[in-house]
Every structure is written in C-alpha cells, then in structure tokens.
Design a protein around this motif. Structure first.
Motif, PDB file in Angstrom:
ATOM      1  N   LYS A 196     -49.559 -53.827  41.348  1.00  0.00           N
ATOM      2  CA  LYS A 196     -49.018 -53.320  40.080  1.00  0.00           C
ATOM      3  C   LYS A 196     -50.012 -53.555  38.943  1.00  0.00           C
ATOM      4  O   LYS A 196     -50.266 -52.673  38.131  1.00  0.00           O
ATOM      5  CB  LYS A 196     -47.687 -54.002  39.775  1.00  0.00           C
ATOM      6  CG  LYS A 196     -47.000 -53.485  38.544  1.00  0.00           C
ATOM      7  CD  LYS A 196     -45.672 -54.176  38.322  1.00  0.00           C
ATOM      8  CE  LYS A 196     -45.031 -53.715  37.043  1.00  0.00           C
ATOM      9  NZ  LYS A 196     -43.793 -54.453  36.738  1.00  0.00           N
ATOM     10  N   SER A 247     -60.757 -44.120  43.098  1.00  0.00           N
ATOM     11  CA  SER A 247     -59.993 -45.369  43.030  1.00  0.00           C
ATOM     12  C   SER A 247     -58.843 -45.281  44.038  1.00  0.00           C
ATOM     13  O   SER A 247     -58.512 -44.190  44.521  1.00  0.00           O
ATOM     14  CB  SER A 247     -59.431 -45.579  41.620  1.00  0.00           C
ATOM     15  OG  SER A 247     -58.388 -44.644  41.368  1.00  0.00           O
ATOM     16  N   LEU A 285     -51.687 -59.276  33.878  1.00  0.00           N
ATOM     17  CA  LEU A 285     -51.004 -58.037  34.269  1.00  0.00           C
ATOM     18  C   LEU A 285     -50.125 -58.221  35.511  1.00  0.00           C
ATOM     19  O   LEU A 285     -49.056 -57.622  35.616  1.00  0.00           O
ATOM     20  CB  LEU A 285     -52.024 -56.930  34.543  1.00  0.00           C
ATOM     21  CG  LEU A 285     -52.786 -56.379  33.348  1.00  0.00           C
ATOM     22  CD1 LEU A 285     -53.951 -55.510  33.820  1.00  0.00           C
ATOM     23  CD2 LEU A 285     -51.847 -55.569  32.463  1.00  0.00           C
ATOM     24  N   ARG A 330     -55.756 -45.610  43.441  1.00  0.00           N
ATOM     25  CA  ARG A 330     -54.691 -44.800  42.826  1.00  0.00           C
ATOM     26  C   ARG A 330     -54.988 -43.313  43.005  1.00  0.00           C
ATOM     27  O   ARG A 330     -54.113 -42.529  43.341  1.00  0.00           O
ATOM     28  CB  ARG A 330     -54.577 -45.155  41.349  1.00  0.00           C
ATOM     29  CG  ARG A 330     -53.384 -44.530  40.657  1.00  0.00           C
ATOM     30  CD  ARG A 330     -53.259 -45.060  39.237  1.00  0.00           C
ATOM     31  NE  ARG A 330     -52.102 -44.729  38.493  1.00  0.00           N
ATOM     32  CZ  ARG A 330     -51.559 -43.533  38.328  1.00  0.00           C
ATOM     33  NH1 ARG A 330     -52.063 -42.508  38.919  1.00  0.00           N
ATOM     34  NH2 ARG A 330     -50.492 -43.339  37.585  1.00  0.00           N
ATOM     35  N   ALA A 383     -61.875 -51.239  38.448  1.00  0.00           N
ATOM     36  CA  ALA A 383     -60.982 -50.970  37.316  1.00  0.00           C
ATOM     37  C   ALA A 383     -61.495 -51.586  36.016  1.00  0.00           C
ATOM     38  O   ALA A 383     -60.898 -51.388  34.956  1.00  0.00           O
ATOM     39  CB  ALA A 383     -59.581 -51.498  37.620  1.00  0.00           C
ATOM     40  N   ARG A 439     -52.808 -51.184  39.314  1.00  0.00           N
ATOM     41  CA  ARG A 439     -52.329 -49.792  39.296  1.00  0.00           C
ATOM     42  C   ARG A 439     -52.793 -49.040  40.550  1.00  0.00           C
ATOM     43  O   ARG A 439     -53.300 -47.926  40.480  1.00  0.00           O
ATOM     44  CB  ARG A 439     -52.765 -49.079  38.021  1.00  0.00           C
ATOM     45  CG  ARG A 439     -52.154 -49.742  36.780  1.00  0.00           C
ATOM     46  CD  ARG A 439     -52.487 -49.016  35.535  1.00  0.00           C
ATOM     47  NE  ARG A 439     -51.937 -47.657  35.613  1.00  0.00           N
ATOM     48  CZ  ARG A 439     -52.143 -46.730  34.704  1.00  0.00           C
ATOM     49  NH1 ARG A 439     -52.878 -46.996  33.668  1.00  0.00           N
ATOM     50  NH2 ARG A 439     -51.633 -45.536  34.846  1.00  0.00           N
ATOM     51  N   ILE A 440     -52.613 -49.715  41.690  1.00  0.00           N
ATOM     52  CA  ILE A 440     -52.879 -49.095  42.987  1.00  0.00           C
ATOM     53  C   ILE A 440     -51.622 -49.265  43.831  1.00  0.00           C
ATOM     54  O   ILE A 440     -50.702 -49.998  43.448  1.00  0.00           O
ATOM     55  CB  ILE A 440     -54.108 -49.705  43.705  1.00  0.00           C
ATOM     56  CG1 ILE A 440     -53.883 -51.169  44.038  1.00  0.00           C
ATOM     57  CG2 ILE A 440     -55.366 -49.512  42.878  1.00  0.00           C
ATOM     58  CD1 ILE A 440     -54.981 -51.792  44.894  1.00  0.00           C
ATOM     59  N   SER A 441     -51.577 -48.614  44.971  1.00  0.00           N
ATOM     60  CA  SER A 441     -50.397 -48.731  45.818  1.00  0.00           C
ATOM     61  C   SER A 441     -50.388 -50.089  46.516  1.00  0.00           C
ATOM     62  O   SER A 441     -51.427 -50.586  46.946  1.00  0.00           O
ATOM     63  CB  SER A 441     -50.354 -47.613  46.853  1.00  0.00           C
ATOM     64  OG  SER A 441     -51.299 -47.836  47.862  1.00  0.00           O
TER      65      SER A 441
END
Length: 130
Positions: free
Chosen positions: A60, A95, A32, A97, A22, A63-65
């Motif tokens: 979070k 990625s 973040l 995500r 990322a 920005r992935i599960s």
C-alpha cells in the motif's frame, strides 16, 4: 534453513528496488506503510521475514499490488503466464503498479472475448454443433 533466509533477502531486495524506483526514502515508506523504520530496514536487509499483513501494508505504501509482494515472498505461486503477461512482468522499465494495470486490462479483454465467443458462433451458419 538457508532457503528461508534467501526468501527474506529476496523480498527485502525486491522491496528496496521498488522503493528506489518510486523514489521514496526508507523513512517515507515507513510512514506510508505504518511500519517502524528499524523493522522496515531489517526487512530490506533480509534480517526479518515479514508477514502477509506487513507485506500488504508495504505494498500500500509503495502503491503496488500486494500480490506482487506475496509472489516475491513465496506466499503465492507465480500467476499463470503466456507471452503477453510474461513480457509485461519482465519489463524492467515499468513499475509494479503499471504492470498490474496492464495485466488487468489485458485479462479484461480476454474475458470479454471469451464471453462473446458462443454468441458469435450461434450466428455463424457454418458453425456446426456436435
């Protein structure tokens, strides 16, 4: 005991890999995710094993599960596979995500088709009910 240490290193290495993919610095991810920089560094080095809540915050920030981190940490079992989901999960060019979005779309199509199957068979005169 070694297995627990291995899990900590595995999840830490996975988080570092996702962060590098990322293009986020440790300090940026710390901000973040709302996790202290030293603690995040310890997680990445395998010194600390994060809780499910901390993993959710890190997910979070990346920005992935969160599920991807839970599976990697051994909290959840690996989701059911098949040729398509296995191929998507194995693709290193995507990625986490992107993988999750593809898997969600794929599963929605499969659900839609399963729901439509009985209706299609009801209109088929060659379909015999037992």
């Amino acid at each position: 005991m070694d297995k627990v240490a291995d899990l900590g290193r595995d999840i830490g290495a996975y988080i570092r890999q996702q962060r590098n993919t990322a293009k986020i610095s440790l300090r940026q991810l710390s901000k973040l995710a709302g996790v202290s920089n030293p603690y995040l560094s310890q997680i990445e080095r395998g010194v600390r094993k994060p809780s499910a809540e901390i993993l959710q915050q890190i997910a979070k920030g990346l920005r992935i599960s969160a599920e991807a981190l839970y599976v990697q940490a051994g909290i959840l079992d690996v989701p059911a596979g098949g040729p398509v989901p296995d191929a998507v999960r194995a693709d290193t060019a995507l990625s986490e995500r992107q993988k999750q979005v593809l898997l969600d779309i794929y599963e929605s199509f499969r659900r839609e088709n399963r729901a439509a199957e009985p209706a299609e068979n009801d209109n088929d005169p060659d379909f015999s009910k037992e």
